[in-house]
Motif scaffolding. Structure first.
Motif, PDB file in Angstrom:
ATOM      1  N   GLU A 112      -5.423 -11.794  13.252  1.00 31.32           N
ATOM      2  CA  GLU A 112      -4.184 -11.857  14.027  1.00 31.32           C
ATOM      3  C   GLU A 112      -2.996 -12.132  13.105  1.00 31.32           C
ATOM      4  OE1 GLU A 112      -4.769 -14.650  17.223  1.00 31.32           O
ATOM      5  OE2 GLU A 112      -5.954 -13.214  18.366  1.00 31.32           O
ATOM      6  N   MET A 113      -3.209 -12.936  12.072  1.00 33.49           N
ATOM      7  CA  MET A 113      -2.140 -13.236  11.120  1.00 33.49           C
ATOM      8  C   MET A 113      -1.720 -11.963  10.363  1.00 33.49           C
ATOM      9  SD  MET A 113      -1.929 -16.313   8.328  1.00 33.49           S
ATOM     10  CE  MET A 113      -3.086 -15.633   7.164  1.00 33.49           C
ATOM     11  N   ASP A 114      -2.701 -11.177   9.911  1.00 37.05           N
ATOM     12  CA  ASP A 114      -2.379  -9.919   9.219  1.00 37.05           C
ATOM     13  C   ASP A 114      -1.641  -8.952  10.150  1.00 37.05           C
ATOM     14  OD1 ASP A 114      -3.532 -10.780   6.850  1.00 37.05           O
ATOM     15  OD2 ASP A 114      -5.433  -9.725   7.190  1.00 37.05           O
ATOM     16  N   MET A 115      -2.084  -8.883  11.406  1.00 39.31           N
ATOM     17  CA  MET A 115      -1.421  -7.989  12.358  1.00 39.31           C
ATOM     18  C   MET A 115      -0.003  -8.464  12.648  1.00 39.31           C
ATOM     19  SD  MET A 115      -4.425  -6.699  14.941  1.00 39.31           S
ATOM     20  CE  MET A 115      -5.205  -8.270  15.268  1.00 39.31           C
ATOM     21  N   GLN A 116       0.219  -9.790  12.664  1.00 41.75           N
ATOM     22  CA  GLN A 116       1.569 -10.314  12.874  1.00 41.75           C
ATOM     23  C   GLN A 116       2.490  -9.896  11.729  1.00 41.75           C
ATOM     24  OE1 GLN A 116       2.803 -12.235  15.678  1.00 41.75           O
ATOM     25  NE2 GLN A 116       4.604 -11.360  14.689  1.00 41.75           N
ATOM     26  N   VAL A 117       2.005  -9.957  10.497  1.00 43.31           N
ATOM     27  CA  VAL A 117       2.792  -9.537   9.329  1.00 43.31           C
ATOM     28  C   VAL A 117       3.154  -8.055   9.460  1.00 43.31           C
ATOM     29  CG1 VAL A 117       2.674  -9.125   6.829  1.00 43.31           C
ATOM     30  CG2 VAL A 117       1.891 -11.311   7.766  1.00 43.31           C
ATOM     31  N   ILE A 118       2.188  -7.243   9.885  1.00 48.23           N
ATOM     32  CA  ILE A 118       2.452  -5.805  10.055  1.00 48.23           C
ATOM     33  C   ILE A 118       3.486  -5.578  11.147  1.00 48.23           C
ATOM     34  CG2 ILE A 118       1.419  -3.599  10.763  1.00 48.23           C
ATOM     35  CD1 ILE A 118      -1.215  -4.680   9.405  1.00 48.23           C
ATOM     36  N   ALA A 119       3.350  -6.264  12.273  1.00 48.08           N
ATOM     37  CA  ALA A 119       4.317  -6.117  13.375  1.00 48.08           C
ATOM     38  C   ALA A 119       5.713  -6.541  12.935  1.00 48.08           C
ATOM     39  CB  ALA A 119       3.874  -6.936  14.579  1.00 48.08           C
ATOM     40  N   ASP A 120       5.803  -7.610  12.167  1.00 53.19           N
ATOM     41  CA  ASP A 120       7.109  -8.078  11.696  1.00 53.19           C
ATOM     42  C   ASP A 120       7.783  -7.055  10.788  1.00 53.19           C
ATOM     43  OD1 ASP A 120       6.728 -10.385  13.149  1.00 53.19           O
ATOM     44  OD2 ASP A 120       6.138 -11.600  11.413  1.00 53.19           O
ATOM     45  N   LYS A 121       6.991  -6.278  10.059  1.00 53.19           N
ATOM     46  CA  LYS A 121       7.547  -5.251   9.168  1.00 53.19           C
ATOM     47  C   LYS A 121       7.789  -3.932   9.892  1.00 53.19           C
ATOM     48  CE  LYS A 121       5.538  -7.132   4.965  1.00 53.19           C
ATOM     49  NZ  LYS A 121       4.602  -6.928   3.866  1.00 53.19           N
ATOM     50  N   THR A 122       7.140  -3.743  11.045  1.00 48.69           N
ATOM     51  CA  THR A 122       7.263  -2.470  11.758  1.00 48.69           C
ATOM     52  C   THR A 122       7.781  -2.724  13.179  1.00 48.69           C
ATOM     53  OG1 THR A 122       4.914  -2.539  12.420  1.00 48.69           O
ATOM     54  CG2 THR A 122       5.454  -1.381  10.369  1.00 48.69           C
ATOM     55  N   ASP A 123       6.881  -2.921  14.115  1.00 49.63           N
ATOM     56  CA  ASP A 123       7.262  -3.160  15.508  1.00 49.63           C
ATOM     57  C   ASP A 123       6.035  -3.646  16.276  1.00 49.63           C
ATOM     58  OD1 ASP A 123       8.916  -3.303  17.692  1.00 49.63           O
ATOM     59  OD2 ASP A 123       9.351  -1.166  17.800  1.00 49.63           O
ATOM     60  N   ASN A 124       6.209  -3.919  17.548  1.00 45.46           N
ATOM     61  CA  ASN A 124       5.124  -4.382  18.415  1.00 45.46           C
ATOM     62  C   ASN A 124       4.043  -3.316  18.516  1.00 45.46           C
ATOM     63  OD1 ASN A 124       7.169  -6.275  19.042  1.00 45.46           O
ATOM     64  ND2 ASN A 124       7.813  -5.040  20.775  1.00 45.46           N
TER      65      ASN A 124
END
Length: 190
Positions: A112-124
């Motif tokens: 979930e932490m890795d996915m949060q980093v990806i979302a912060d750089k891209t979008d939901n």
């Protein structure tokens, strides 16, 4: 001159385009997998993923998944999605338990932490989480949920009210796990 202006315009549009959460930079799980459906648990995981996003495409809010060819799977599963007052047990998923691909649909296991980093750089974006894996002889239950990870830039601006999941029952027939059409489906949407 028009060609040069056109090329400059195209370059500027492409360089300013929004980064997708499934760009190769983030969706880096297309490595050779050692996945073999050689256990009941792996066979059930394969069966529910195939049903949910490949064959039936019936997980609640499937239509909201932006990139239906590249799907993230949470590296944590839950003993129960709903267990009243008890906190569900979190179980770390071994990446070897998740197929990297089913019929051209690719899966990438991330925390979930890795996915949060990806979302912060891209979008939901939506991701899948396994749960309720119970094997009792020739019958089994397994669940799958479809949840959002929100980009920091969007938190507080709006609330996404969709996602959901289900818990399905499978039975063993001729050595393979098949969906039990006679059992009730415990499904929910948010």
């Amino acid at each position: 001159m028009r060609k040069i202006t056109f090329l400059i315009f195209i370059f500027s549009v492409l360089s300013c385009s929004k980064k997708l959460y499934t760009d190769n930079k983030y969706f880096d799980c297309n490595k050779t997998s050692s996945f073999k459906a050689d256990t009941d648990k792996k066979q059930l995981i394969y069966a529910i993923l195939k049903r949910a996003v490949v064959s039936k495409k019936d997980i609640p809010n499937y239509r909201s998944i932006t990139n239906k060819k590249n799907i993230y799977v949470n590296d944590i599963s839950y003993s129960k999605f709903f267990d009243g007052l008890n906190e569900p047990q979190q179980i770390l998923i071994d990446q070897k338990e998740i197929p990297t691909e089913i019929e051209n649909i690719r899966f990438c296991v991330k925390s979930e932490m890795d996915m949060q980093v990806i979302a912060d750089k891209t979008d939901n974006f939506l991701y899948l989480t396994l749960g309720n894996i119970e094997i009792n002889g020739e019958a089994a239950k397994i669940g799958l949920s479809n949840s959002w990870v929100m980009s920091k830039k969007n938190k507080g601006k709006y609330l996404i009210m969709n996602g959901g999941g289900y818990v399905l029952t499978f039975k063993k027939a001729n050595g393979k796990w098949v969906f039990d059409k006679t059992a009730p489906i415990n499904a929910w949407q948010s």
